[in-house]
Design a protein around this motif. Structure first.
Motif, PDB file in Angstrom:
ATOM      1  N   LEU A  23       0.817  -1.212   0.000  1.00 29.30           N
ATOM      2  CA  LEU A  23       0.000   0.000   0.000  1.00 29.30           C
ATOM      3  C   LEU A  23       0.851   1.263   0.000  1.00 29.30           C
ATOM      4  N   ALA A  24       1.950   1.237   0.770  1.00 30.98           N
ATOM      5  CA  ALA A  24       2.857   2.385   0.771  1.00 30.98           C
ATOM      6  C   ALA A  24       3.456   2.596  -0.610  1.00 30.98           C
ATOM      7  N   GLY A  25       3.762   1.503  -1.305  1.00 33.46           N
ATOM      8  CA  GLY A  25       4.290   1.606  -2.659  1.00 33.46           C
ATOM      9  C   GLY A  25       3.281   2.177  -3.644  1.00 33.46           C
ATOM     10  N   PHE A  26       2.003   1.980  -3.367  1.00 31.14           N
ATOM     11  CA  PHE A  26       0.953   2.526  -4.238  1.00 31.14           C
ATOM     12  C   PHE A  26       0.644   3.988  -3.919  1.00 31.14           C
ATOM     13  N   GLY A  27       1.252   4.538  -2.885  1.00 31.68           N
ATOM     14  CA  GLY A  27       1.035   5.938  -2.535  1.00 31.68           C
ATOM     15  C   GLY A  27       0.042   6.170  -1.422  1.00 31.68           C
ATOM     16  N   TYR A  28      -0.399   5.105  -0.728  1.00 32.08           N
ATOM     17  CA  TYR A  28      -1.347   5.249   0.364  1.00 32.08           C
ATOM     18  C   TYR A  28      -0.614   5.425   1.695  1.00 32.08           C
ATOM     19  N   GLU A  29      -1.262   6.089   2.628  1.00 31.59           N
ATOM     20  CA  GLU A  29      -0.720   6.237   3.981  1.00 31.59           C
ATOM     21  C   GLU A  29      -1.361   5.184   4.877  1.00 31.59           C
ATOM     22  N   VAL A  30      -0.551   4.318   5.443  1.00 33.10           N
ATOM     23  CA  VAL A  30      -1.047   3.305   6.365  1.00 33.10           C
ATOM     24  C   VAL A  30      -1.024   3.894   7.770  1.00 33.10           C
ATOM     25  N   LEU A  31      -2.194   4.096   8.333  1.00 31.85           N
ATOM     26  CA  LEU A  31      -2.285   4.716   9.655  1.00 31.85           C
ATOM     27  C   LEU A  31      -1.754   3.810  10.745  1.00 31.85           C
ATOM     28  N   ALA A  32      -2.072   2.517  10.657  1.00 36.30           N
ATOM     29  CA  ALA A  32      -1.637   1.566  11.677  1.00 36.30           C
ATOM     30  C   ALA A  32      -1.949   0.156  11.197  1.00 36.30           C
ATOM     31  N   VAL A  33      -1.256  -0.803  11.808  1.00 34.73           N
ATOM     32  CA  VAL A  33      -1.577  -2.221  11.629  1.00 34.73           C
ATOM     33  C   VAL A  33      -1.999  -2.736  12.999  1.00 34.73           C
ATOM     34  N   ILE A  34      -3.244  -3.140  13.132  1.00 32.11           N
ATOM     35  CA  ILE A  34      -3.797  -3.538  14.425  1.00 32.11           C
ATOM     36  C   ILE A  34      -4.264  -4.998  14.333  1.00 32.11           C
ATOM     37  N   PRO A  35      -3.845  -5.846  15.249  1.00 30.83           N
ATOM     38  CA  PRO A  35      -4.178  -7.273  15.138  1.00 30.83           C
ATOM     39  C   PRO A  35      -5.511  -7.671  15.765  1.00 30.83           C
ATOM     40  N   ARG A  36      -6.110  -6.825  16.579  1.00 34.29           N
ATOM     41  CA  ARG A  36      -7.322  -7.204  17.308  1.00 34.29           C
ATOM     42  C   ARG A  36      -8.476  -6.272  16.968  1.00 34.29           C
ATOM     43  N   GLY A  37      -9.644  -6.868  16.766  1.00 30.47           N
ATOM     44  CA  GLY A  37     -10.813  -6.087  16.404  1.00 30.47           C
ATOM     45  C   GLY A  37     -11.223  -5.095  17.458  1.00 30.47           C
ATOM     46  N   GLU A  38     -11.153  -5.487  18.735  1.00 31.27           N
ATOM     47  CA  GLU A  38     -11.574  -4.595  19.810  1.00 31.27           C
ATOM     48  C   GLU A  38     -10.653  -3.380  19.954  1.00 31.27           C
ATOM     49  N   ASP A  39      -9.431  -3.485  19.452  1.00 32.94           N
ATOM     50  CA  ASP A  39      -8.524  -2.332  19.449  1.00 32.94           C
ATOM     51  C   ASP A  39      -8.711  -1.484  18.183  1.00 32.94           C
ATOM     52  N   ALA A  40      -9.119  -2.136  17.113  1.00 35.69           N
ATOM     53  CA  ALA A  40      -9.276  -1.426  15.839  1.00 35.69           C
ATOM     54  C   ALA A  40     -10.457  -0.468  15.856  1.00 35.69           C
ATOM     55  N   VAL A  41     -11.536  -0.835  16.547  1.00 35.35           N
ATOM     56  CA  VAL A  41     -12.745  -0.004  16.536  1.00 35.35           C
ATOM     57  C   VAL A  41     -12.490   1.383  17.120  1.00 35.35           C
ATOM     58  N   PRO A  42     -11.975   1.508  18.355  1.00 36.80           N
ATOM     59  CA  PRO A  42     -11.743   2.860  18.882  1.00 36.80           C
ATOM     60  C   PRO A  42     -10.710   3.643  18.079  1.00 36.80           C
ATOM     61  N   PHE A  43      -9.710   2.939  17.521  1.00 33.58           N
ATOM     62  CA  PHE A  43      -8.710   3.632  16.702  1.00 33.58           C
ATOM     63  C   PHE A  43      -9.366   4.226  15.462  1.00 33.58           C
ATOM     64  N   ALA A  44     -10.230   3.451  14.805  1.00 35.11           N
ATOM     65  CA  ALA A  44     -10.896   3.936  13.594  1.00 35.11           C
ATOM     66  C   ALA A  44     -11.810   5.116  13.903  1.00 35.11           C
ATOM     67  N   LEU A  45     -12.549   5.046  15.003  1.00 34.77           N
ATOM     68  CA  LEU A  45     -13.455   6.137  15.359  1.00 34.77           C
ATOM     69  C   LEU A  45     -12.681   7.410  15.690  1.00 34.77           C
ATOM     70  N   ARG A  46     -11.479   7.246  16.217  1.00 31.91           N
ATOM     71  CA  ARG A  46     -10.670   8.419  16.573  1.00 31.91           C
ATOM     72  C   ARG A  46      -9.952   9.008  15.365  1.00 31.91           C
ATOM     73  N   GLU A  47      -9.366   8.160  14.512  1.00 32.62           N
ATOM     74  CA  GLU A  47      -8.525   8.625  13.402  1.00 32.62           C
ATOM     75  C   GLU A  47      -9.281   8.809  12.088  1.00 32.62           C
ATOM     76  N   ARG A  48     -10.456   8.212  11.958  1.00 36.03           N
ATOM     77  CA  ARG A  48     -11.300   8.352  10.767  1.00 36.03           C
ATOM     78  C   ARG A  48     -10.536   8.042   9.471  1.00 36.03           C
TER      79      ARG A  48
END
Length: 384
Positions: A23-48
């Protein structure tokens, strides 16, 4: 500038690293790599993020389907699922989350790129369509309000003239000590408020032609700030930093003052009970368009015709209680207010939006419960 901000939710470290690199090679910004769903939800709501790439089978208490549903419930963000499972049961589980794509592991980088680009394009197109539908709905509503106002204003004003006239006669004839004097005074005050409401409707439905001249928005804003500071409730602080350069717009200064004052008064009212900070910023945008501006939050209100090129942006933010999504959607509707009866007409933001759009600009509101509200009014910058 990146092609988009992407959140990767993947519990296999090697696969996650490969996706992140691609994705970085395609020009996208990767905000984070998160392994657990319960951690991904609050991160997504905060960072949009602009897109979420979600593995279905995740370690932890929440799998990818549940995490995607929780994110989609509160955010309008496309989700692409990735999985090694292609059975019908898995496909049926993900359907309620309305995924924008489906990647079967192992997948090629080309397939990843096509799927991500397609999802982002589809999401942007759907947002534009919804915005156009909302503009049409708002235009029809405003036309109906204008027609109603024009139809009843003349007759209603005639009735009010009689009420106000006889009240004034009564006040002159009845001594102040007489209880009737206070009753006449109340009738007169109520009639004046009613006449003001009629005038608000007429001003909103048929904006008067104004003389437009080059005006430095900074000077108008500082005058409005002086008015707000004079009536600031205890516990509310003002944070204002002058732009340090001219912010010229071609407009009527009185209407600009009305825009600035209404936005700041609304913000102060949101903090009147608990106190907080009123933050006011004025500056130049790279674009005066809702689609490309350097400073737009998620929007309520759409760009008017001619809103291209450089713009002057006024941002007014408060730390009040914020607005729920259903309230935010109606915030610019005429006569919609959450204030108690008698404390507001619900016309402030509707009039602000009408003024801003008449100059080819746009009004934006960004708010969430518990985080306060930010209003951004963008007007085309006047030529030097």
């Amino acid at each position: 500038m990146s092609e988009g901000r992407i959140l990767i939710v993947e519990d296999e470290a090697i696969i996650a690293k490969e996706i992140e690199h691609a994705l970085a090679g395609f020009g996208y910004e990767v905000l984070a790599v998160i392994p657990r769903g319960e951690d991904a939800v609050p991160f997504a709501l905060r960072e949009r993020p602009d897109l979420v790439l979600m593995d279905i089978m995740l370690a932890g208490a929440m799998d990818g389907t549940q995490a995607a549903a929780a994110i989609r419930e509160q955010l309008d963000v496309p989700v692409i699922f990735s999985t090694a499972y292609t059975d019908r049961e898995t496909l049926e589980r993900v359907k309620p989350t309305t995924p924008y794509g489906y990647l079967v592991k192992p997948f090629e980088h080309t397939h990843l790129r096509i799927t991500v680009e397609t999802a982002l394009y589809r999401a942007r197109t759907e947002r534009r369509l919804r915005a156009q539908e909302e503009r049409l709905r708002q235009a029809e509503k405003m036309q109906a309000v204008g027609t109603l106002a024009s139809g009843v204003a003349h007759d209603f004003n005639n009735i009010l003239s009689a009420i106000i006239g006889y009240s004034e006669m009564g006040l002159r004839r009845v001594p102040e000590a007489d209880p009737l004097h206070r009753m006449f005074d109340r009738i007169l005050r109520a009639g004046a408020r009613a006449r003001s409401l009629v005038q608000l409707l007429l001003d909103f439905s048929r904006p008067a032609a104004t003389d437009r001249e080059p005006v430095d928005m900074a000077g108008v804003l500082e005058e409005a700030l002086d008015v707000v500071r004079a009536t600031l409730p205890a516990g509310v602080e003002v944070d204002y930093a002058p732009p340090g350069h001219p912010c010229p717009v071609r407009a009527d200064p009185t209407q600009l003052h009305q825009v600035a004052l209404n936005l700041m008064v609304n913000a102060v009212d949101a903090m009147r009970a608990d106190g907080g900070r009123l933050t006011v910023r004025l500056g130049l945008c790279a674009q005066g368009s809702r689609e490309d501006a350097a400073c737009p939050p998620p929007l309520v209100g759409e760009p008017g015709p001619g809103a291209q090129g450089q713009g002057v942006a006024l941002e007014v933010a408060d730390t009040g209680r914020g607005m729920a999504p259903e309230v935010l959607r109606r915030a610019c509707d005429p006569f919609f207010t959450t204030k108690p009866s008698g404390e507001g007409t619900g016309m402030g933001l509707a009039i602000v939006q009408g003024i801003v759009r008449s100059y080819g600009g746009w009004l934006a509101l960004d708010s969430q419960p518990g985080t306060g509200t930010r209003a951004t009014a963008v007007l085309p910058r006047a030529a030097a």
